[in-house]
Design a protein around this motif. Sequence first.
Motif, short mmCIF file in Angstrom:
data_model
loop_
_atom_site.label_atom_id
_atom_site.label_comp_id
_atom_site.label_asym_id
_atom_site.label_seq_id
_atom_site.Cartn_x
_atom_site.Cartn_y
_atom_site.Cartn_z
N GLY A 76 0.82 -1.22 0.00
CA GLY A 76 0.00 0.00 0.00
C GLY A 76 0.85 1.26 0.00
N ARG A 77 2.11 1.15 0.42
CA ARG A 77 2.96 2.34 0.49
C ARG A 77 3.85 2.49 -0.75
N LYS A 78 3.79 1.51 -1.63
CA LYS A 78 4.61 1.65 -2.86
C LYS A 78 3.93 2.61 -3.82
N PRO A 79 4.73 3.33 -4.63
CA PRO A 79 4.14 4.33 -5.53
C PRO A 79 3.22 3.70 -6.58
N LEU A 80 2.07 4.34 -6.79
CA LEU A 80 1.13 3.88 -7.82
C LEU A 80 0.67 5.11 -8.59
N ALA A 81 1.19 5.28 -9.80
CA ALA A 81 0.84 6.45 -10.62
C ALA A 81 -0.43 6.15 -11.41
N GLN A 82 -1.24 7.16 -11.59
CA GLN A 82 -2.46 7.01 -12.40
C GLN A 82 -2.36 7.92 -13.61
N TRP A 83 -2.42 7.31 -14.78
CA TRP A 83 -2.34 8.07 -16.02
C TRP A 83 -3.62 7.85 -16.83
N THR A 84 -3.91 8.82 -17.69
CA THR A 84 -4.99 8.64 -18.66
C THR A 84 -4.36 8.48 -20.05
N ALA A 85 -5.21 8.12 -21.01
CA ALA A 85 -4.71 8.01 -22.38
C ALA A 85 -4.15 9.34 -22.85
N ALA A 86 -4.80 10.43 -22.44
CA ALA A 86 -4.34 11.77 -22.84
C ALA A 86 -2.94 12.05 -22.28
N ASP A 87 -2.68 11.58 -21.05
CA ASP A 87 -1.34 11.76 -20.47
C ASP A 87 -0.26 11.09 -21.34
N LEU A 88 -0.70 10.07 -22.09
CA LEU A 88 0.25 9.35 -22.93
C LEU A 88 0.25 9.89 -24.35
N GLY A 89 -0.51 10.97 -24.58
CA GLY A 89 -0.55 11.57 -25.91
C GLY A 89 -1.39 10.78 -26.90
N LEU A 90 -2.30 9.94 -26.37
CA LEU A 90 -3.15 9.13 -27.26
C LEU A 90 -4.52 9.79 -27.38
N ASP A 91 -5.04 9.86 -28.60
CA ASP A 91 -6.39 10.39 -28.76
C ASP A 91 -7.37 9.24 -29.05
N ALA A 92 -8.66 9.58 -29.04
CA ALA A 92 -9.71 8.56 -29.15
C ALA A 92 -9.54 7.73 -30.43
N GLY A 93 -9.08 8.37 -31.50
CA GLY A 93 -8.93 7.65 -32.76
C GLY A 93 -7.95 6.50 -32.64
N GLN A 94 -6.92 6.67 -31.81
CA GLN A 94 -5.91 5.62 -31.66
C GLN A 94 -6.41 4.47 -30.78
N LEU A 95 -7.54 4.70 -30.09
CA LEU A 95 -8.07 3.67 -29.20
C LEU A 95 -9.26 2.94 -29.82
N GLN A 96 -9.54 3.23 -31.09
CA GLN A 96 -10.62 2.53 -31.80
C GLN A 96 -10.24 1.08 -32.02
N SER A 97 -11.23 0.20 -31.83
CA SER A 97 -10.96 -1.21 -32.08
C SER A 97 -10.86 -1.46 -33.58
N ARG A 98 -10.17 -2.53 -33.94
CA ARG A 98 -10.04 -2.89 -35.35
C ARG A 98 -11.02 -3.99 -35.75
N MET A 99 -11.67 -4.58 -34.73
CA MET A 99 -12.68 -5.60 -35.00
C MET A 99 -13.96 -5.18 -34.31
N GLU A 100 -15.09 -5.45 -34.96
CA GLU A 100 -16.38 -5.14 -34.35
C GLU A 100 -16.92 -6.41 -33.69
N LEU A 101 -17.25 -6.31 -32.41
CA LEU A 101 -17.88 -7.44 -31.72
C LEU A 101 -19.36 -7.45 -32.10
N GLU A 102 -19.74 -8.42 -32.93
CA GLU A 102 -21.12 -8.46 -33.41
C GLU A 102 -22.04 -9.19 -32.44
N ARG A 103 -21.51 -10.23 -31.81
CA ARG A 103 -22.33 -11.06 -30.93
C ARG A 103 -21.46 -11.67 -29.86
N LEU A 104 -22.01 -11.77 -28.64
CA LEU A 104 -21.36 -12.53 -27.57
C LEU A 104 -22.46 -13.38 -26.94
N TYR A 105 -22.27 -14.69 -26.93
CA TYR A 105 -23.35 -15.56 -26.45
C TYR A 105 -22.77 -16.82 -25.82
#
Lengths: 328, 264
Positions: free
Chosen positions: B202-231
Motif C-alpha cells: 500500500g505504500r509503494k508508488p502507484l501512478a495514475q495516467w490517462t490516455a491523454a497523459d500518454l498523448g493518445l487520442d480517441a482515434g488511436q483507441l478505436q478497435s479494429r474488429m467489431e464485436l457483433e455477438r457474444l453468447y
Amino acid sequence: MADAQGVLVVGEVADGNLTGLTTELLGAGRRLVEKAGGKVGCLLVGAAVSGVANDAIAYGADVVYVAEDGAFEPYAAEAWLPAAQEAAAKASPAAVLLGQTSIGRDLAPRLAFRLGVGVSMDTVAIEYDSKLHFTRAAYGGNARAQLAPKSLPAVATVKGKSQDPLEPDSGRGGTVEHIAARPAADQARVKVLGQEKAKVEGVRLEDADVVVTGGRGLGGPEGFQALEELAAVLGGAVGASRAACDLGWYPPSAQVGLTGVTVSPTLYVAVAVSGASQHMAGMSGSKNIVAINKDPEANMVKAARFAVVADFKQVLPSLIEELRKLRA
Amino acid sequence: MDMIVCIKQIPDPETPASAFKVDEAAKKVIPAQGTQPVVSPFDLQAAEAALRVKEQLGSGTIHVLSVGPAGAAQAIKQVLAMGADDGFLISGPGLDDPDAYATAQVIAAAAKKIGNVDAIFMGRQAADWDEGVVPMGVAELLGWPQVTVAKAVTAADGRLRVERVLQDGFETVEVITPAVVTISNELGDPRYPKLQQIMMAGRKPLAQWTAADLGLDAGQLQSRMELERLYVPVVESQVEVIEGESPAEMAANLARRLREARII
C-alpha cells in the motif's frame, strides 16, 4: 485496400509435407472465394518448401508464394514477417488465414499490427455474407464471440479440425510465384539455440482416432500407466488436462485444451477429467465422448455420450480386459 | 534490468460454466454473484518470471502496469505485494474495456513514457478473451523482438535466455533486449505474498495516467474488429450413464455399448 479480394493462407510444412491444418485452411479459403470472389493464395516459408507447392495447389491454392531459404528455419517472427508482408502485398487478400499453432499464435498478431488491421485468434467458424464474420471461443470456452473486421485484410488464426480440407485434386491448375524477402540472419535479434522435440511413440495425439486423457482426478503420475495401457488396446494416443500437465504428471506437449492440442477423434475417453471449459475447448469436436469420473455432476459427464460414474482405479483394469477380449 | 509486467484484471476464470452468464444486448459478461475479479493467472506467472530475473541479477526494477477500470488498482497492489517496485494504472475515458488493439497502443505509449525499459513481461494471453494479441502488438509498435509462450527466463550478458513451449516440444532462444516476453503456465506457480509484503504494498508508488497523459487520442483507441455477438453456446446433455452392480460390471457394460454403437 478497397479492392482486397480473396484469401491468403500462411501454410506450414512439417517433415516435408503440408500440415493437416494447412490443408484445412486451403479448404476454408476455397469455400470463401466461391462466395466472395478472388483467388486462394498460399504462402510457404522454409528451407525446402517448393516441393509441396503442387500439393498446395491440389488442396485448393490458385497461387503459391514460395519463400525458400535456410535462414527461415527455425521459425522466428522477425524472419517470417517480411515474407508474409510481401505475399500480402502481392495477393491483396480480404483475409489472411493462419493455423492456431506455435507459429500462427506468434506471427498472426504481429502481422495484423504491421498491416494496421484486426485479428481473430483461434477462430472456429468463418462466414461471409456481404462481409466477413469470424466466430471464436472466449472466457475459457464458456462464451462464443462473433467478430467482423472493420478494415481489410482481416487476419485470423484458425483452430485445427474446425474446417474440412478438400479432396486433393492433382489435376487442379495453379501458379507459383517467388517471394524476394530474405531474413537478415546477421541482424537477427532472436537466436534459436536449440530445440527439443517431444518423443512421439505410436500415433500423434492430434491425428489419433482414439484419445485417452487423464486429469487431476488421477491423483498422481502413476495413473497414466493404466491410461497408456487402455490407449494401446484401443490403438489410440494419450492426452492430459492442463491441471495434470501443470502438476508435472505428463508432458505439456500432450496437453489437450485451449492452450494445448485440439483433437477431434472418433472416441475420446476422459478419465478423471472434470471438464473445465478450457479443456472442453480442445476436445468438444470429438465424435464420441466417454467419461469415467466419480462425480456425476462433473462437466465432462454431462458432455459425454457414455459415462461410468465410479473410481477409475476400479474401472480401468476390467475395461482394458474386456476390450482385449472384444478385440481378440 | 528495468522490467514492466503487464497485468489484466478479469472476471474469475474459475467461475463454473453453470454460473457464467452473458448480457447479449450489451455484449458483456455478467460477473457471477459473489465472485471477485482476479488478476489473469498467466499475468501472475509473468510477474513471477520478472521477479526471478531480478533475483538472479540481484538488481533491477519491476514496474507493474494495468490498463482498465479504476478498480484494477487492487490487481496492481497484488503484484506490488509479490515484490514489484511501483505501479502504473492507466484508466479513464475509452479505457474501461479496451480491446487488444487499444490496449497495445496504451502499453507501448506507457513503456515509452516510463523510459529505459529493457523487457516487458506479459501473460501468454488474458484468461478472459484468450486472444494472445496484445504482447505482439506492443512489440510491433515499439519495434522490439518478441518471445512468446515461455516457461523459463534468465538473464545472460544483457540478453534474455528463454525456454519456449512449442506444440511439439521445447525451444531455447536468446533475445537481445529490449524485448517483449510472454509467459505460459508451465513456468510454475507464482509466489504468494507474505502479510508484511501486503501491508507494505500500500505504500509503494502507484501512478495514475490517462490516455491523454500518454498523448493518445480517441482515434488511436478505436478497435479494429467489431464485436457483433457474444453468447453462451447451448449444449444439451445426452449422456447415457452406464449401469452396473460393480465397477467391473460397469466396465463390461461400457465395452459392450461401445461395440454395439460401432465405435470400436
